[in-house]
Design a protein around this motif. Structure first.
Motif, PDB file in Angstrom:
ATOM      1  N   GLU A   1      30.214 -20.629  37.588  1.00  0.00           N
ATOM      2  CA  GLU A   1      29.198 -20.617  36.544  1.00  0.00           C
ATOM      3  C   GLU A   1      29.733 -21.108  35.202  1.00  0.00           C
ATOM      4  OE1 GLU A   1      27.432 -16.787  36.274  1.00  0.00           O
ATOM      5  OE2 GLU A   1      26.571 -16.839  38.297  1.00  0.00           O
ATOM      6  N   ILE A   2      31.032 -20.888  34.944  1.00  0.00           N
ATOM      7  CA  ILE A   2      31.626 -21.289  33.669  1.00  0.00           C
ATOM      8  C   ILE A   2      32.209 -22.691  33.811  1.00  0.00           C
ATOM      9  CG2 ILE A   2      33.344 -20.723  31.907  1.00  0.00           C
ATOM     10  CD1 ILE A   2      33.203 -17.830  32.862  1.00  0.00           C
ATOM     11  N   PRO A   3      31.752 -23.657  33.018  1.00  0.00           N
ATOM     12  CA  PRO A   3      32.283 -25.028  33.139  1.00  0.00           C
ATOM     13  C   PRO A   3      33.782 -25.073  32.852  1.00  0.00           C
ATOM     14  CG  PRO A   3      30.285 -24.973  31.809  1.00  0.00           C
ATOM     15  CD  PRO A   3      30.711 -23.547  31.997  1.00  0.00           C
ATOM     16  N   LEU A   4      34.469 -25.953  33.530  1.00  0.00           N
ATOM     17  CA  LEU A   4      35.901 -26.143  33.314  1.00  0.00           C
ATOM     18  C   LEU A   4      36.108 -26.964  32.048  1.00  0.00           C
ATOM     19  CD1 LEU A   4      38.717 -25.673  34.606  1.00  0.00           C
ATOM     20  CD2 LEU A   4      38.420 -27.868  35.759  1.00  0.00           C
ATOM     21  N   ALA A   5      36.940 -26.452  31.148  1.00  0.00           N
ATOM     22  CA  ALA A   5      37.176 -27.143  29.881  1.00  0.00           C
ATOM     23  C   ALA A   5      37.916 -28.446  30.105  1.00  0.00           C
ATOM     24  CB  ALA A   5      37.978 -26.247  28.939  1.00  0.00           C
ATOM     25  N   ALA A   6      37.668 -29.397  29.209  1.00  0.00           N
ATOM     26  CA  ALA A   6      38.403 -30.659  29.238  1.00  0.00           C
ATOM     27  C   ALA A   6      39.736 -30.475  28.545  1.00  0.00           C
ATOM     28  CB  ALA A   6      37.605 -31.757  28.548  1.00  0.00           C
ATOM     29  N   ARG A   7      40.736 -31.211  28.972  1.00  0.00           N
ATOM     30  CA  ARG A   7      42.043 -31.131  28.343  1.00  0.00           C
ATOM     31  C   ARG A   7      41.999 -31.815  26.983  1.00  0.00           C
ATOM     32  NH1 ARG A   7      47.759 -33.583  30.464  1.00  0.00           N
ATOM     33  NH2 ARG A   7      49.112 -32.195  29.312  1.00  0.00           N
ATOM     34  N   SER A   8      42.571 -31.183  25.986  1.00  0.00           N
ATOM     35  CA  SER A   8      42.538 -31.722  24.638  1.00  0.00           C
ATOM     36  C   SER A   8      43.377 -32.982  24.531  1.00  0.00           C
ATOM     37  CB  SER A   8      43.045 -30.682  23.634  1.00  0.00           C
ATOM     38  OG  SER A   8      42.204 -29.550  23.638  1.00  0.00           O
ATOM     39  N   LEU A   9      42.845 -33.943  23.800  1.00  0.00           N
ATOM     40  CA  LEU A   9      43.554 -35.204  23.630  1.00  0.00           C
ATOM     41  C   LEU A   9      44.805 -35.056  22.789  1.00  0.00           C
ATOM     42  CD1 LEU A   9      40.547 -37.606  23.050  1.00  0.00           C
ATOM     43  CD2 LEU A   9      42.013 -37.507  25.055  1.00  0.00           C
ATOM     44  N   ASP A  10      44.840 -33.987  21.956  1.00  0.00           N
ATOM     45  CA  ASP A  10      45.988 -33.817  21.072  1.00  0.00           C
ATOM     46  C   ASP A  10      47.052 -32.895  21.648  1.00  0.00           C
ATOM     47  OD1 ASP A  10      44.534 -31.507  20.958  1.00  0.00           O
ATOM     48  OD2 ASP A  10      44.498 -31.341  18.754  1.00  0.00           O
ATOM     49  N   SER A  11      46.996 -32.684  22.971  1.00  0.00           N
ATOM     50  CA  SER A  11      48.012 -31.860  23.615  1.00  0.00           C
ATOM     51  C   SER A  11      49.389 -32.439  23.359  1.00  0.00           C
ATOM     52  CB  SER A  11      47.757 -31.809  25.132  1.00  0.00           C
ATOM     53  OG  SER A  11      48.799 -31.125  25.788  1.00  0.00           O
ATOM     54  N   ASP A  12      50.365 -31.544  23.123  1.00  0.00           N
ATOM     55  CA  ASP A  12      51.715 -32.028  22.792  1.00  0.00           C
ATOM     56  C   ASP A  12      52.646 -31.999  23.995  1.00  0.00           C
ATOM     57  OD1 ASP A  12      51.844 -29.318  23.042  1.00  0.00           O
ATOM     58  OD2 ASP A  12      52.891 -28.945  21.138  1.00  0.00           O
ATOM     59  N   VAL A  13      52.074 -32.145  25.174  1.00  0.00           N
ATOM     60  CA  VAL A  13      52.872 -32.136  26.386  1.00  0.00           C
ATOM     61  C   VAL A  13      53.656 -33.439  26.511  1.00  0.00           C
ATOM     62  CG1 VAL A  13      52.781 -32.025  28.895  1.00  0.00           C
ATOM     63  CG2 VAL A  13      51.198 -30.670  27.545  1.00  0.00           C
TER      64      VAL A  13
ATOM     65  N   ALA B   1      47.515 -26.103  35.671  1.00  0.00           N
ATOM     66  CA  ALA B   1      48.199 -26.781  34.568  1.00  0.00           C
ATOM     67  C   ALA B   1      48.903 -28.041  35.057  1.00  0.00           C
ATOM     68  CB  ALA B   1      49.204 -25.834  33.910  1.00  0.00           C
ATOM     69  N   VAL B   2      49.529 -27.959  36.219  1.00  0.00           N
ATOM     70  CA  VAL B   2      50.165 -29.139  36.818  1.00  0.00           C
ATOM     71  C   VAL B   2      49.117 -30.216  37.081  1.00  0.00           C
ATOM     72  CG1 VAL B   2      51.317 -30.029  38.882  1.00  0.00           C
ATOM     73  CG2 VAL B   2      52.096 -27.888  37.851  1.00  0.00           C
ATOM     74  N   ALA B   3      47.996 -29.814  37.684  1.00  0.00           N
ATOM     75  CA  ALA B   3      46.944 -30.764  38.030  1.00  0.00           C
ATOM     76  C   ALA B   3      46.388 -31.451  36.788  1.00  0.00           C
ATOM     77  CB  ALA B   3      45.822 -30.048  38.777  1.00  0.00           C
ATOM     78  N   ALA B   4      46.197 -30.672  35.725  1.00  0.00           N
ATOM     79  CA  ALA B   4      45.667 -31.242  34.486  1.00  0.00           C
ATOM     80  C   ALA B   4      46.637 -32.246  33.894  1.00  0.00           C
ATOM     81  CB  ALA B   4      45.370 -30.126  33.486  1.00  0.00           C
ATOM     82  N   GLN B   5      47.931 -31.941  33.973  1.00  0.00           N
ATOM     83  CA  GLN B   5      48.934 -32.832  33.387  1.00  0.00           C
ATOM     84  C   GLN B   5      49.104 -34.108  34.203  1.00  0.00           C
ATOM     85  OE1 GLN B   5      52.475 -30.826  32.182  1.00  0.00           O
ATOM     86  NE2 GLN B   5      53.619 -32.691  31.793  1.00  0.00           N
ATOM     87  N   VAL B   6      49.126 -33.970  35.517  1.00  0.00           N
ATOM     88  CA  VAL B   6      49.306 -35.136  36.386  1.00  0.00           C
ATOM     89  C   VAL B   6      48.032 -35.983  36.426  1.00  0.00           C
ATOM     90  CG1 VAL B   6      49.705 -35.842  38.790  1.00  0.00           C
ATOM     91  CG2 VAL B   6      51.086 -34.016  37.774  1.00  0.00           C
ATOM     92  N   GLY B   7      46.869 -35.334  36.267  1.00  0.00           N
ATOM     93  CA  GLY B   7      45.599 -36.036  36.364  1.00  0.00           C
ATOM     94  C   GLY B   7      45.001 -35.963  37.751  1.00  0.00           C
ATOM     95  N   CYS B   8      45.293 -34.881  38.484  1.00  0.00           N
ATOM     96  CA  CYS B   8      44.750 -34.703  39.833  1.00  0.00           C
ATOM     97  C   CYS B   8      43.456 -33.912  39.752  1.00  0.00           C
ATOM     98  CB  CYS B   8      45.757 -33.993  40.741  1.00  0.00           C
ATOM     99  SG  CYS B   8      45.137 -33.756  42.429  1.00  0.00           S
ATOM    100  N   GLY B   9      42.330 -34.615  39.712  1.00  0.00           N
ATOM    101  CA  GLY B   9      41.037 -33.949  39.652  1.00  0.00           C
ATOM    102  C   GLY B   9      40.780 -33.086  40.863  1.00  0.00           C
ATOM    103  N   TRP B  10      41.291 -33.493  42.038  1.00  0.00           N
ATOM    104  CA  TRP B  10      41.049 -32.712  43.255  1.00  0.00           C
ATOM    105  C   TRP B  10      41.734 -31.347  43.157  1.00  0.00           C
ATOM    106  CZ3 TRP B  10      43.113 -30.017  47.238  1.00  0.00           C
ATOM    107  CH2 TRP B  10      42.272 -29.763  48.327  1.00  0.00           C
ATOM    108  N   CYS B  11      43.001 -31.322  42.756  1.00  0.00           N
ATOM    109  CA  CYS B  11      43.733 -30.053  42.654  1.00  0.00           C
ATOM    110  C   CYS B  11      43.123 -29.141  41.597  1.00  0.00           C
ATOM    111  CB  CYS B  11      45.198 -30.314  42.318  1.00  0.00           C
ATOM    112  SG  CYS B  11      46.152 -31.114  43.624  1.00  0.00           S
ATOM    113  N   LEU B  12      42.738 -29.719  40.471  1.00  0.00           N
ATOM    114  CA  LEU B  12      42.144 -28.912  39.406  1.00  0.00           C
ATOM    115  C   LEU B  12      40.834 -28.309  39.874  1.00  0.00           C
ATOM    116  CD1 LEU B  12      42.666 -28.102  36.456  1.00  0.00           C
ATOM    117  CD2 LEU B  12      41.322 -30.080  35.762  1.00  0.00           C
TER     118      LEU B  12
END
Length: 213
Positions: A197-209, A87-98
């Motif tokens: 095997e399961i693709p990683l979902a993209a973060r929603s653009l309408d996130s209210d973070v 969750a931190v990686a997704a919010q910061v934008g760290c593709g490596w950590c995610l």
């Protein structure tokens, strides 16, 4: 073996891979042969953050030692900490950590259906109330300024206990350090999660973070 998606980087707050305009801002340093061989054996490739930090061997060694110590903490559930780091990686934008934490979720035999949904957890019904509170806590700690509330902290204290909550808090702080250092150095995904095997979902653009800066 991990395979960097040449010329592209995955930004978790968008829906697609975009052309990569980020390159390493600090050159990689040569690692000791034994250390390089051990990392290749464990992960299939040497993590770029290690190669970059090795420009300052004393700092790199201290970082590795602390990272190893962090991995031994067991007051808080491993899945909660992995989800929090993602969750931190997704919010910061760290593709490596995610990327690497999704790979770790696979190797820890965690629920990949849940792990794959972390970038869009607010829109997913895969998570328990406790998991949702942990993910909210990770995002609230990552926001600048912090948006942690008394109510959220109290719920976690009641469910986890003081030791696990303190551990989770420091772990999220550690995740922020890693994610922010990696993005500042221009480090992007190395493709570790290609094994999942399961693709990683993209973060929603309408996130209210709340924004991180």
């Amino acid at each position: 073996m991990p395979n960097r998606r040449t010329g592209h980087t995955y930004w978790p707050d968008r829906h697609t891979y975009q052309e990569d305009t980020v390159t390493l801002r600090v050159p990689k340093a040569e690692l000791p042969v034994e250390l390089r061989e051990n990392m290749v054996k464990q992960l299939g490739a040497v993590p770029e953050p290690v190669e970059v930090l090795w420009n300052h061997p004393e700092l790199a060694a201290a970082n590795q030692e602390f990272t190893a110590r962090v991995s031994t903490w067991d007051a808080a559930d491993a899945s909660l900490k992995t989800f929090a780091h993602m969750a931190v990686a997704a919010q910061v934008g760290c593709g490596w950590c995610l990327d690497v934490n999704y790979f770790f979720a696979l190797n820890q035999n965690l629920d990949l259906t849940k792990a794959s949904q972390v970038p869009r957890w607010r829109q997913s019904d895969a998570f328990s109330p406790l998991e949702r509170d942990v993910l909210e806590y990770a995002e609230a700690m990552t926001a600048t300024p912090s948006t942690v509330t008394d109510g959220l902290s109290q719920r976690l204290l009641e469910r986890l206990g003081p030791a696990a909550l303190v551990e989770l808090t420091v772990f999220i702080g550690f995740a922020n350090m890693a994610a922010r250092c990696n993005t500042a150095h221009g480090i992007t995904s190395q493709g570790y999660s290609d094994a999942c095997e399961i693709p990683l979902a993209a973060r929603s653009l309408d996130s209210d973070v709340v924004p991180t800066a």
